[in-house]
Design an enzyme around this catalytic site. Structure first.
Site, PDB file in Angstrom:
ATOM      1  N   SER A 131       0.738  -1.231  -0.063  1.00 49.57           N
ATOM      2  CA  SER A 131       0.201  -0.132   0.067  1.00 49.57           C
ATOM      3  C   SER A 131       0.912   1.471  -0.032  1.00 49.57           C
ATOM      4  CB  SER A 131      -0.942   0.049   1.236  1.00 49.57           C
ATOM      5  OG  SER A 131      -1.955  -1.046   0.908  1.00 49.57           O
TER       6      SER A 131
ATOM      7  N   LYS B 189      -9.390  -6.429  11.118  1.00 48.83           N
ATOM      8  CA  LYS B 189     -10.445  -5.664  10.554  1.00 48.83           C
ATOM      9  C   LYS B 189     -11.651  -5.875  11.176  1.00 48.83           C
ATOM     10  CE  LYS B 189      -8.837  -6.491   5.733  1.00 48.83           C
ATOM     11  NZ  LYS B 189      -8.960  -6.770   4.570  1.00 48.83           N
TER      12      LYS B 189
ATOM     13  N   ASN C  12     -11.637  -1.631   6.829  1.00 52.07           N
ATOM     14  CA  ASN C  12     -10.323  -1.722   5.997  1.00 52.07           C
ATOM     15  C   ASN C  12      -9.671  -0.270   5.931  1.00 52.07           C
ATOM     16  OD1 ASN C  12     -11.572  -0.979   3.861  1.00 52.07           O
ATOM     17  ND2 ASN C  12      -9.854  -1.828   2.547  1.00 52.07           N
TER      18      ASN C  12
ATOM     19  N   GLY D 111     -12.587 -19.079   2.590  1.00 48.33           N
ATOM     20  CA  GLY D 111     -12.570 -18.329   3.832  1.00 48.33           C
ATOM     21  C   GLY D 111     -13.544 -17.588   3.999  1.00 48.33           C
TER      22      GLY D 111
ATOM     23  N   ASN E 120     -15.184 -22.880   3.627  1.00 48.62           N
ATOM     24  CA  ASN E 120     -14.503 -22.694   4.832  1.00 48.62           C
ATOM     25  C   ASN E 120     -13.946 -24.042   5.549  1.00 48.62           C
ATOM     26  OD1 ASN E 120     -12.898 -20.647   6.290  1.00 48.62           O
ATOM     27  ND2 ASN E 120     -14.439 -21.122   7.877  1.00 48.62           N
TER      28      ASN E 120
ATOM     29  N   TYR F 208      -1.201 -11.349  -2.410  1.00 48.21           N
ATOM     30  CA  TYR F 208      -0.263 -10.975  -3.737  1.00 48.21           C
ATOM     31  C   TYR F 208       1.006 -11.063  -3.178  1.00 48.21           C
ATOM     32  CZ  TYR F 208      -0.125  -6.682  -1.056  1.00 48.21           C
ATOM     33  OH  TYR F 208      -0.079  -5.563   0.219  1.00 48.21           O
TER      34      TYR F 208
ATOM     35  N   GLY G  77      -3.996 -10.575  -7.260  1.00 46.50           N
ATOM     36  CA  GLY G  77      -4.152  -9.983  -6.091  1.00 46.50           C
ATOM     37  C   GLY G  77      -3.893  -8.234  -5.835  1.00 46.50           C
TER      38      GLY G  77
END
Ligand code: S3P
Length: 440
Positions: free
Chosen positions: A19, A66, A87, A126, A149, A209, A228
């Site tokens: 990021s 989160k 997020n 997930g 999951n 990623y 990703g």
């Protein structure tokens, strides 16, 4: 001049996050007075402590915080409430607000490759924060979603809340035989898909990623792969707008991802510790050096050696300007040499000089030890810091810190909490060590 806006991403671990590349490229290209770094923390509460005390404008939040961070903000956006995770948080006049931009990010990154998502059969692996956001984003686009999951009860709970189906991982082969889209939000190293189950018509997105075994398998099988990193980009764009109330230049952010920017791992042979006086840089450097088998150097000690007198004496007889000149010479001699495996504890004011900041950021893995100077002064009451030999050292420390805060932030690859309410030098060194081990 308006003070620099501070933004960051937090998580555990967080040093791997790309990021900062996206945001800082925007800030430098468009000359925006803001900077974006990473915040290491052990809990959502600790991350929020750092957010508030360091005076951040906004923060992205990654795993595993989160959900927990929801309890730490003043207001949660309705989509984030439904997803059960935040997020993106921003500091506004009416309080700290939490949003979720993951869900729009996932939908946009897939739509861009395959067109409409309406009626598409999607499997989400997930049921954690990213899985919930992915499912929500796809349902909002009228896809038919199944959450698979390991713990079926968790998948059922999330599916019930979001209005989709749940399945056990045992059924994955069968599910994949008629699915259009597979999205994995599982952690690195959790491999549940076999290559033979992937049909070439399948579209695959792995949220991870950093390293994606699933992505490699998908390419081997001729599937359409959504990177990703595209998800990362498309959640960052709305986050940018929440943070700064303006639209980013999307191409610029994409370029940052595409550019083969120097990976952080190439800098790990030289580790820098920066931060305000009394944040424990020298003690932490010694402990960390021992753990990592590195050599430890301390810029203040090197200055005293070079000058042949103590730092208070340099300030008294020659003044701060001479001290800064010596400090810069030491920095250049250390960072222009080809050192391997060293940890350098820098004096707190090293970041005042722009060339120093750029060089530290370019050549070293740069860690900012943050502590509230006005609370951590007990460590620096020995008269060894001439700048604080004043009547009201607490107030002076606060003022100097506020002038320097943006400089520490723009120099930092990672901020670590060194506040005495949370940590001691051993636990700070351990935290840095943990981040390094998990990332490289
Ligand atoms: C200074 C910090 C000190 C030392 C000098 C100036 C500063 O180092 O270099 O007193 O300007 O913040 P520490 O950060 O190790 O206390």
């Amino acid at each position: 001049m308006e003070s620099k806006k501070l933004l960051a991403v937090t998580g555990n671990p967080v040093l791997h996050s790309k990021s900062p590349l996206l945001f800082n490229k925007m800030f430098s290209t468009e000359q925006i007075n803001a900077t974006y770094f990473r915040i290491a923390a052990d809990s959502a509460t600790e991350a929020m402590f750092l957010f508030r005390e360091a005076g951040l404008t906004g923060m992205n939040v990654t795993a595993p915080f989160k959900k927990d961070i929801m309890a730490e903000v003043d207001l949660v956006d309705p989509a984030a409430t439904k997803i059960g995770g935040i997020n993106t948080i921003t500091n506004r006049s009416n309080g700290i607000i939490g949003y979720n931009t993951d869900y729009t990010g996932v939908a946009r990154s897939i739509e861009e490759k395959v067109g409409t998502l309406e009626g598409k059969k999607c499997i989400v692996l997930g049921a954690g924060g990213a899985g919930r956001a992915a499912a929500y984003g796809l349902i909002a686009k009228s896809s038919i979603v199944v959450i698979a999951n390991r713990t079926i009860a968790k998948a059922q709970e999330v599916a019930g809340q979001l209005g989709c189906e749940a399945a056990k991982l045992d059924c994955l082969e069968e599910l994949l035989s008629h699915a259009d889209i597979l999205i994995s939000t599982l952690s690195t190293g959790v491999e549940v898909v076999e290559e033979a189950w992937l049909r070439p018509s399948l579209v695959v997105l792995d949220a991870n990623y950093k390293s994606s075994a699933l992505g490699k398998m998908a390419l081997n099988r001729g599937c359409t792969l959504v990177k990703g990193e595209d998800w990362l980009l498309y959640q960052a764009i709305p986050a940018y707008t929440h943070f700064l109330q303006s639209q980013p230049n999307e191409n610029c952010m994409r370029e940052a991802l595409d550019e083969a920017s120097k990976p952080l791992s190439s800098k790990k042979d030289v580790i820098s510790l920066t931060g305000f006086m009394g944040t424990g840089k020298s003690s932490v450097a010694k402990i960390l050096a021992k753990k990592m088998g590195y050599h430890v150097l301390d810029s203040d000690s090197l200055i005293e050696e070079k000058a042949g007198i103590t730092i208070p004496e340099i300030f008294r007889t020659n003044g701060e300007k001479t001290f800064r000149k010596l400090e810069k010479e030491i920095l250049n001699s250390l960072l222009d040499a080809d050192h391997k495996k060293i940890i350098i504890a820098w004096g707190g004011g090293i970041v005042l000089d722009q060339e120093n900041r750029l060089k530290i950021k370019e050549k070293t893995l740069s860690i900012w030890l943050f502590a509230r100077p006005w609370k951590n002064l007990s460590l620096i009451k020995d008269g060894s810091r001439p700048l604080l030999n004043v009547e009201n050292p607490g107030e002076t420390a606060r003022k100097i810190f506020l002038q320097r805060r943006g400089f520490y932030a723009e120099t930092a690859d990672l901020m670590v909490n060194s506040d005495c309410e949370y940590h001691n030098p051993d636990s700070i060194a351990e935290k840095i060590y943990e981040e390094i081990c998990k990332t490289f």
